[in-house]
Design an enzyme around this catalytic site. Structure first.
Site, short mmCIF file in Angstrom:
data_model
loop_
_atom_site.label_atom_id
_atom_site.label_comp_id
_atom_site.label_asym_id
_atom_site.label_seq_id
_atom_site.Cartn_x
_atom_site.Cartn_y
_atom_site.Cartn_z
N CYS A 125 51.81 170.60 -100.54
CA CYS A 125 50.55 171.03 -101.14
C CYS A 125 50.03 170.05 -102.18
O CYS A 125 48.90 170.20 -102.65
CB CYS A 125 50.75 172.41 -101.73
N HIS A 163 46.80 174.41 -107.60
CA HIS A 163 47.16 174.71 -106.22
C HIS A 163 47.28 176.23 -106.08
O HIS A 163 47.88 176.90 -106.91
CB HIS A 163 48.49 174.02 -105.88
N ASN A 212 47.85 180.58 -99.25
CA ASN A 212 48.23 179.21 -99.56
C ASN A 212 47.83 178.32 -98.37
O ASN A 212 48.41 178.43 -97.29
CB ASN A 212 49.74 179.17 -99.79
O1 UT7 Z 1 53.15 175.78 -101.97
C1 UT7 Z 1 54.51 176.04 -102.15
C2 UT7 Z 1 54.92 177.07 -101.12
N1 UT7 Z 1 55.73 178.14 -101.57
C3 UT7 Z 1 55.47 178.92 -102.65
O2 UT7 Z 1 54.56 178.76 -103.41
C4 UT7 Z 1 56.40 180.10 -102.86
C5 UT7 Z 1 56.79 180.29 -104.31
N2 UT7 Z 1 57.50 181.54 -104.44
C6 UT7 Z 1 56.86 182.72 -104.46
O3 UT7 Z 1 55.63 182.75 -104.41
C7 UT7 Z 1 57.66 183.97 -104.58
O4 UT7 Z 1 59.01 183.64 -104.85
C8 UT7 Z 1 57.59 184.86 -103.30
C9 UT7 Z 1 56.21 185.45 -103.18
C10 UT7 Z 1 57.90 184.05 -102.06
C11 UT7 Z 1 58.59 186.00 -103.39
O5 UT7 Z 1 58.38 186.77 -104.57
P1 UT7 Z 1 59.60 187.16 -105.51
O6 UT7 Z 1 59.07 188.02 -106.56
O7 UT7 Z 1 60.28 185.88 -105.91
O8 UT7 Z 1 60.47 188.03 -104.54
P2 UT7 Z 1 61.97 187.78 -104.06
O9 UT7 Z 1 62.10 186.55 -103.24
O10 UT7 Z 1 62.84 187.91 -105.24
O11 UT7 Z 1 62.17 189.02 -103.10
C12 UT7 Z 1 62.13 190.33 -103.58
C13 UT7 Z 1 62.31 191.27 -102.40
C14 UT7 Z 1 63.45 190.86 -101.48
O12 UT7 Z 1 64.11 192.06 -101.07
P3 UT7 Z 1 65.52 192.47 -101.73
O13 UT7 Z 1 66.43 191.35 -101.42
O14 UT7 Z 1 65.22 192.61 -103.20
O15 UT7 Z 1 65.83 193.75 -101.03
C15 UT7 Z 1 62.75 190.26 -100.29
O16 UT7 Z 1 63.47 190.42 -99.10
O17 UT7 Z 1 61.14 191.27 -101.59
C16 UT7 Z 1 61.51 191.11 -100.24
N3 UT7 Z 1 60.41 190.45 -99.52
C17 UT7 Z 1 59.40 191.17 -98.98
N4 UT7 Z 1 59.14 192.48 -98.96
C18 UT7 Z 1 58.00 192.87 -98.35
C19 UT7 Z 1 60.21 189.16 -99.29
N5 UT7 Z 1 59.07 188.98 -98.59
C20 UT7 Z 1 58.55 190.21 -98.43
C21 UT7 Z 1 57.39 190.69 -97.76
N6 UT7 Z 1 57.16 192.01 -97.76
N7 UT7 Z 1 56.50 189.86 -97.19
#
Ligand code: UT7
Length: 327
Positions: free
Chosen positions: A116, A254, A284
């Site tokens: 990005c 971004h 994104n």
């Molecule tokens: O341009 C660069 C590209 N990437 C990024 O910018 C990503 C940067 N990271 C983020 O934006 C965030 O870390 C995310 C949006 C990807 C995730 O948010 P988070 O608050 O860090 O959540 P997490 O990874 O800690 O996950 C929390 C829970 C997990 O479940 P458990 O393990 O707590 O039971 C995930 O499995 O949310 C779950 N989860 C979802 N639930 C519903 C992950 N994706 C989803 C989903 N829907 N789409």
């Protein structure tokens, strides 16, 4: 040759017509509109149709930028396309764009794989290749991510959308004041594709399993690094230009996650109305995100002639880049 001010003399953007809401994602993965909104700020995204490819999106955005600059494709002296989702591996997307656009037989090349941050880095490269303002360079950030992602991976798929943003770099009243960029390749395993290329070449079996589309992403780590790098790069570029955040009219970060943008905003101590956000509409869009946002910000009147704009981006690599531009 006398040197003139080099800046952005035309802006453009293009997104596919098809809108996909968060609710539609529940057909593919275990997720909800509420989760996606709360954790990311995304409400919908655009999805390219089957007959559209990366170069089509790029050319559509480029035409808007050319018209904005009052130029024709034959006036261009160079084309740079920043993308991680190219038309094909070889030749690069820039070759397709040069032909489809009807440009002369000019240099055209991709900046691929910088995630990005690619388009901001490409703008900086273009600034240096504009030869004192005597050349006009098209810079496009474009992604057709939704065709190259795993639609069954809820951790990644819901985040992305397709689109393109274009800028013409050349001499005029606008001026790119300064830019910074950096790379931390030690983090290359945290965000990227595991297969394809020479290290883990595609195999028929791997392709059948969809490995070529499996984006590896440690979300929380990416989040942490993105927040730190985008704000540090922004601070660095301000210091390099000898200005403060109070001098800046609009910050265009971004568009990855509203929580990342909010954390960057707080670190920079900038009020909400000075930060542009459109990720609720597009998700994104990778290297398209910053130029698309810049184009939209100007359409909405939030960027005008004379505005001082701070661009800051972060992506796979990890790579980051920031730029200060007087529009
Ligand atoms: O341009 C660069 C590209 N990437 C990024 O910018 C990503 C940067 N990271 C983020 O934006 C965030 O870390 C995310 C949006 C990807 C995730 O948010 P988070 O608050 O860090 O959540 P997490 O990874 O800690 O996950 C929390 C829970 C997990 O479940 P458990 O393990 O707590 O039971 C995930 O499995 O949310 C779950 N989860 C979802 N639930 C519903 C992950 N994706 C989803 C989903 N829907 N789409």
């Amino acid at each position: 040759m006398a040197s003139r001010k080099i800046g952005l003399i035309g802006l453009g953007g293009h997104v596919p017509a098809r809108v996909m809401t968060n609710d539609e994602w529940t057909q593919y993965v275990d997720t909800s509109d509420e989760w996606i909104r709360e954790r990311t700020g995304i409400e919908r995204r655009r999805i390219a149709s089957d007959d559209e490819s990366t170069a089509d999106l790029a050319v559509a955005a480029a035409r808007v930028a050319l018209e904005d600059a009052g130029l024709a494709a034959i006036d261009l002296d160079e084309i740079i396309v920043a993308t991680d989702t190219p038309e094909v591996y070889t030749p690069d997307t820039a070759a397709f764009v040069q032909h489809k656009l009807g440009a002369r037989e000019i240099p055209a090349f991709d900046l691929g794989g910088s995630g990005c941050a690619g388009s901001v880095l490409a703008l900086d490269i273009a600034r240096h290749r504009a030869v004192g303002g005597h050349r006009k360079i098209l810079v496009v950030g474009v992604e057709l991510i939704t065709r190259l992602m795993n639609w069954r991976d809820r951790n990644t798929a819901v985040l992305f959308g397709d689109g393109a943003g274009a800028s013409i770099v050349g001499a005029g009243t606008s001026e790119i004041l300064t830019a910074v960029a950096g790379t931390d390749g030690a983090q290359s395993g945290i965000l990227g594709l595991e297969s394809g290329g020479t290290r883990v070449p595609f195999t028929p079996e791997g392709a059948a399993e969809g490995l070529h589309k499996n984006l590896v992403m440690e979300g929380r780590e990416v989040f942490r690094h993105a927040t730190h790098r985008m704000s540090a790069a922004a601070a660095e570029v301000l210091a390099a230009a000898g200005v403060t955040i109070d001098d800046v009219d609009l910050v265009i970060p971004h568009q990855a996650n509203i929580r990342i943008i909010e954390a960057v905003r707080k670190r920079l101590e900038v009020p909400e109305h000075k930060v542009f956000v459109n990720l609720q509409e597009y998700g994104n869009t990778g290297s398209a995100s910053v130029p698309l946002a810049l184009w939209e910000a100007r359409k909405e009147g939030r960027v005008q002639s004379g505005s001082l704009v701070l661009l800051t981006a972060f992506g796979a690599g990890f790579h980051w880049a920031a730029m200060l531009v007087r529009i």
